[in-house]
Write a protein that holds these residues in place. Structure first.
Motif, PDB file in Angstrom:
ATOM      1  N   SER A 153     -32.957  -0.755  63.551  1.00  9.49           N
ATOM      2  CA  SER A 153     -34.212  -0.350  62.914  1.00  9.49           C
ATOM      3  C   SER A 153     -34.167  -0.864  61.483  1.00  9.49           C
ATOM      4  O   SER A 153     -33.100  -1.242  60.980  1.00  9.49           O
ATOM      5  CB  SER A 153     -34.307   1.171  62.897  1.00  9.49           C
ATOM      6  N   PHE A 154     -35.289  -0.844  60.811  1.00  5.00           N
ATOM      7  CA  PHE A 154     -35.320  -1.238  59.407  1.00  5.00           C
ATOM      8  C   PHE A 154     -34.331  -0.387  58.607  1.00  5.00           C
ATOM      9  O   PHE A 154     -33.563  -0.898  57.786  1.00  5.00           O
ATOM     10  CB  PHE A 154     -36.736  -1.094  58.844  1.00  5.00           C
ATOM     11  N   THR A 155     -34.353   0.911  58.891  1.00  6.90           N
ATOM     12  CA  THR A 155     -33.466   1.842  58.175  1.00  6.90           C
ATOM     13  C   THR A 155     -32.006   1.405  58.314  1.00  6.90           C
ATOM     14  O   THR A 155     -31.288   1.262  57.317  1.00  6.90           O
ATOM     15  CB  THR A 155     -33.656   3.270  58.752  1.00  6.90           C
ATOM     16  N   GLU A 156     -31.578   1.149  59.559  1.00  5.42           N
ATOM     17  CA  GLU A 156     -30.173   0.754  59.789  1.00  5.42           C
ATOM     18  C   GLU A 156     -29.874  -0.609  59.171  1.00  5.42           C
ATOM     19  O   GLU A 156     -28.812  -0.821  58.580  1.00  5.42           O
ATOM     20  CB  GLU A 156     -29.900   0.679  61.297  1.00  5.42           C
ATOM     21  N   LEU A 188     -38.790   5.570  62.552  1.00  4.53           N
ATOM     22  CA  LEU A 188     -39.559   5.513  63.797  1.00  4.53           C
ATOM     23  C   LEU A 188     -38.612   5.510  64.995  1.00  4.53           C
ATOM     24  O   LEU A 188     -38.830   6.221  65.983  1.00  4.53           O
ATOM     25  CB  LEU A 188     -40.436   4.246  63.799  1.00  4.53           C
ATOM     26  N   TYR A 189     -37.545   4.706  64.925  1.00  2.51           N
ATOM     27  CA  TYR A 189     -36.618   4.624  66.053  1.00  2.51           C
ATOM     28  C   TYR A 189     -35.938   5.978  66.302  1.00  2.51           C
ATOM     29  O   TYR A 189     -35.675   6.350  67.439  1.00  2.51           O
ATOM     30  CB  TYR A 189     -35.578   3.520  65.834  1.00  2.51           C
ATOM     31  N   GLY A 190     -35.655   6.703  65.224  1.00  7.81           N
ATOM     32  CA  GLY A 190     -35.084   8.043  65.376  1.00  7.81           C
ATOM     33  C   GLY A 190     -36.054   8.934  66.134  1.00  7.81           C
ATOM     34  O   GLY A 190     -35.675   9.664  67.056  1.00  7.81           O
ATOM     35  N   GLU A 227     -37.178  -8.458  72.721  1.00  6.17           N
ATOM     36  CA  GLU A 227     -37.343  -9.909  72.624  1.00  6.17           C
ATOM     37  C   GLU A 227     -37.984 -10.178  71.295  1.00  6.17           C
ATOM     38  O   GLU A 227     -38.921  -9.467  70.899  1.00  6.17           O
ATOM     39  CB  GLU A 227     -38.272 -10.410  73.728  1.00  6.17           C
ATOM     40  N   GLN A 228     -37.513 -11.192  70.595  1.00  2.30           N
ATOM     41  CA  GLN A 228     -38.043 -11.451  69.262  1.00  2.30           C
ATOM     42  C   GLN A 228     -38.455 -12.901  69.117  1.00  2.30           C
ATOM     43  O   GLN A 228     -37.869 -13.790  69.721  1.00  2.30           O
ATOM     44  CB  GLN A 228     -36.976 -11.137  68.212  1.00  2.30           C
ATOM     45  N   GLU A 229     -39.444 -13.092  68.294  1.00  2.00           N
ATOM     46  CA  GLU A 229     -39.875 -14.445  67.955  1.00  2.00           C
ATOM     47  C   GLU A 229     -39.897 -14.493  66.429  1.00  2.00           C
ATOM     48  O   GLU A 229     -40.423 -13.575  65.789  1.00  2.00           O
ATOM     49  CB  GLU A 229     -41.267 -14.647  68.523  1.00  2.00           C
ATOM     50  N   ASP A 263     -41.546 -11.013  65.243  1.00  2.99           N
ATOM     51  CA  ASP A 263     -42.327 -10.214  66.191  1.00  2.99           C
ATOM     52  C   ASP A 263     -41.363  -9.690  67.250  1.00  2.99           C
ATOM     53  O   ASP A 263     -40.552 -10.453  67.772  1.00  2.99           O
ATOM     54  CB  ASP A 263     -43.402 -11.070  66.872  1.00  2.99           C
ATOM     55  N   ARG A 264     -41.459  -8.427  67.518  1.00  5.98           N
ATOM     56  CA  ARG A 264     -40.520  -7.812  68.464  1.00  5.98           C
ATOM     57  C   ARG A 264     -41.267  -7.023  69.533  1.00  5.98           C
ATOM     58  O   ARG A 264     -42.161  -6.254  69.220  1.00  5.98           O
ATOM     59  CB  ARG A 264     -39.595  -6.864  67.698  1.00  5.98           C
ATOM     60  N   VAL A 265     -40.887  -7.251  70.786  1.00  5.54           N
ATOM     61  CA  VAL A 265     -41.333  -6.361  71.856  1.00  5.54           C
ATOM     62  C   VAL A 265     -40.073  -5.655  72.330  1.00  5.54           C
ATOM     63  O   VAL A 265     -39.118  -6.305  72.771  1.00  5.54           O
ATOM     64  CB  VAL A 265     -41.989  -7.122  73.026  1.00  5.54           C
ATOM     65  N   ILE A 282     -43.118  -8.659  58.526  1.00 10.39           N
ATOM     66  CA  ILE A 282     -43.151  -9.834  57.640  1.00 10.39           C
ATOM     67  C   ILE A 282     -42.227  -9.569  56.455  1.00 10.39           C
ATOM     68  O   ILE A 282     -42.475  -8.672  55.644  1.00 10.39           O
ATOM     69  CB  ILE A 282     -44.592 -10.099  57.149  1.00 10.39           C
ATOM     70  N   TYR A 283     -41.133 -10.316  56.415  1.00  7.66           N
ATOM     71  CA  TYR A 283     -40.121 -10.106  55.374  1.00  7.66           C
ATOM     72  C   TYR A 283     -40.333 -11.078  54.218  1.00  7.66           C
ATOM     73  O   TYR A 283     -40.663 -12.247  54.442  1.00  7.66           O
ATOM     74  CB  TYR A 283     -38.722 -10.374  55.933  1.00  7.66           C
ATOM     75  N   ARG A 284     -40.091 -10.602  53.024  1.00  6.46           N
ATOM     76  CA  ARG A 284     -40.161 -11.490  51.863  1.00  6.46           C
ATOM     77  C   ARG A 284     -39.123 -12.595  51.995  1.00  6.46           C
ATOM     78  O   ARG A 284     -37.942 -12.339  52.195  1.00  6.46           O
ATOM     79  CB  ARG A 284     -39.877 -10.680  50.592  1.00  6.46           C
TER      80      ARG A 284
HETATM   81  C1  16G Z   1     -37.492  -2.887  62.294  1.00  5.42           C
HETATM   82  C2  16G Z   1     -38.001  -3.512  63.585  1.00  5.42           C
HETATM   83  C3  16G Z   1     -39.295  -2.859  64.036  1.00  5.42           C
HETATM   84  C4  16G Z   1     -39.140  -1.351  64.115  1.00  5.42           C
HETATM   85  C5  16G Z   1     -38.606  -0.792  62.820  1.00  5.42           C
HETATM   86  C6  16G Z   1     -38.280   0.686  62.939  1.00  5.42           C
HETATM   87  C7  16G Z   1     -37.273  -5.848  63.277  1.00  5.42           C
HETATM   88  C8  16G Z   1     -37.635  -7.265  63.312  1.00  5.42           C
HETATM   89  N1  16G Z   1     -38.247  -4.951  63.471  1.00  5.42           N
HETATM   90  O1  16G Z   1     -38.298  -3.216  61.224  1.00  5.42           O
HETATM   91  O2  16G Z   1     -39.589  -3.369  65.318  1.00  5.42           O
HETATM   92  O3  16G Z   1     -40.368  -0.737  64.417  1.00  5.42           O
HETATM   93  O4  16G Z   1     -37.402  -1.466  62.456  1.00  5.42           O
HETATM   94  O5  16G Z   1     -37.753   1.105  61.704  1.00  5.42           O
HETATM   95  O6  16G Z   1     -36.125  -5.518  63.085  1.00  5.42           O
HETATM   96  P1  16G Z   1     -37.423   2.599  61.323  1.00  5.42           P
HETATM   97  O7  16G Z   1     -36.769   3.232  62.497  1.00  5.42           O
HETATM   98  O8  16G Z   1     -36.540   2.498  60.125  1.00  5.42           O
HETATM   99  O9  16G Z   1     -38.733   3.278  61.002  1.00  5.42           O
END
Ligand code: 16G
Length: 242
Positions: free
Chosen positions: A86-89, A163-165, A178-180, A206-208, A223-225
């Motif tokens: 996740s972004f956090t991790e 969000l992932y949590g 899958e990522q592009e 982009d991630r599914v 979109i990363y800087r």
């Molecule tokens: C990352 C993921 C994104 C996910 C997010 C959740 C990539 C390319 N994308 O940004 O798909 O929704 O983490 O982050 O890594 P969070 O759990 O910290 O909210």
């Protein structure tokens, strides 16, 4: 046998056993026991041994040499193998303190591109979350996520936590994606939010992502800087590849 191990696939138990053997007694490029030996050690079929080894190879922990056997990978290589984070991790592992500013949370009808990726009927209900993601308080990425409505109704999204949590807590733990990856230049809105000049280069991923059952859980565009973020991945070549 504990309840936890009963519910695990046999190959996962074998993979865990091999992981322990590697940690205890093998070094980089040492050979693993042969398939036949592993079948005897764990009392499982060849198919199970192969599935366990395929899992470890996916993780970068071992590699196969065609016609010779399976060997322990090099730690610096698998340390760099991209992990699904996740972004956090991701930020914590890079030494930053992550935070977010929520720009939008809404209920939307999935347009075709979103519906196809999430396995919904066109117009199906989904939750859209747009966040500016910060690292040490400075903009790092601009992210738009779509989730099927029943996975996370908009009212139930907690803007303050990962969000992932939240998905894990709701029984939709992200398992694979899958990522592009492609290059983009930033328009006025995106460059303003990311605090870089208009037209700056950026990296879009982009991630599914799917859960353990293989059901699509999110379609995300991040979109990363370009001046703050780079994406590292390990690549390998099997002997005999053409
Ligand atoms: C990352 C993921 C994104 C996910 C997010 C959740 C990539 C390319 N994308 O940004 O798909 O929704 O983490 O982050 O890594 P969070 O759990 O910290 O909210």
């Amino acid at each position: 046998m504990s309840t936890a191990s009963k519910t695990r696939h046999k190959y996962e138990i074998v993979a865990a056993g091999i992981r322990a053997t590697i940690a205890d007694s093998l070094g980089p490029n040492d050979a693993l026991p042969s398939e036949r030996e592993l079948m005897e050690i764990y009392n499982v079929s060849r198919m199970t041994v192969r599935a366990a080894i395929a899992r470890l190879a996916d993780e970068g922990l071992v590699y196969n040499v065609h016609g010779s056997g399976t060997y322990v990978g090099s730690p610096d290589l698998f340390a760099k193998a991209p992990k699904l984070t996740s972004f956090t991790e991701d930020m914590v592992s890079r030494g930053y303190a992550p935070s977010s500013r929520v720009l939008e949370v809404s209920r939307v009808a999935a347009v075709a591109a979103v519906a196809t990726r999430l396995g919904l009927a066109p117009g199906g209900e989904c939750t859209k979350i747009r966040r500016l993601r910060l690292a040490d308080g400075n903009p790092m990425a601009l992210e738009t996520v779509f989730l099927p409505g029943e996975v996370l109704p908009m009212e139930e999204f907690d803007a303050k936590s990962s969000l992932y949590g939240q998905l894990t807590d709701r029984g939709y733990e992200i398992h694979r994606a899958e990522q592009e990856i492609h290059a983009v230049t930033l328009d006025e809105d995106a460059s303003g939010l990311l605090a870089v000049p208009l037209g700056s280069a950026a990296l879009e991923i982009d991630r599914v992502a799917v859960d353990r059952r293989g059901h699509p859980v999110e379609y995300a565009r991040t979109i990363y800087r370009g001046d703050r973020y780079s994406f590292q991945m390990a690549v390998s070549r099997e002997s005999g590849d053409k």
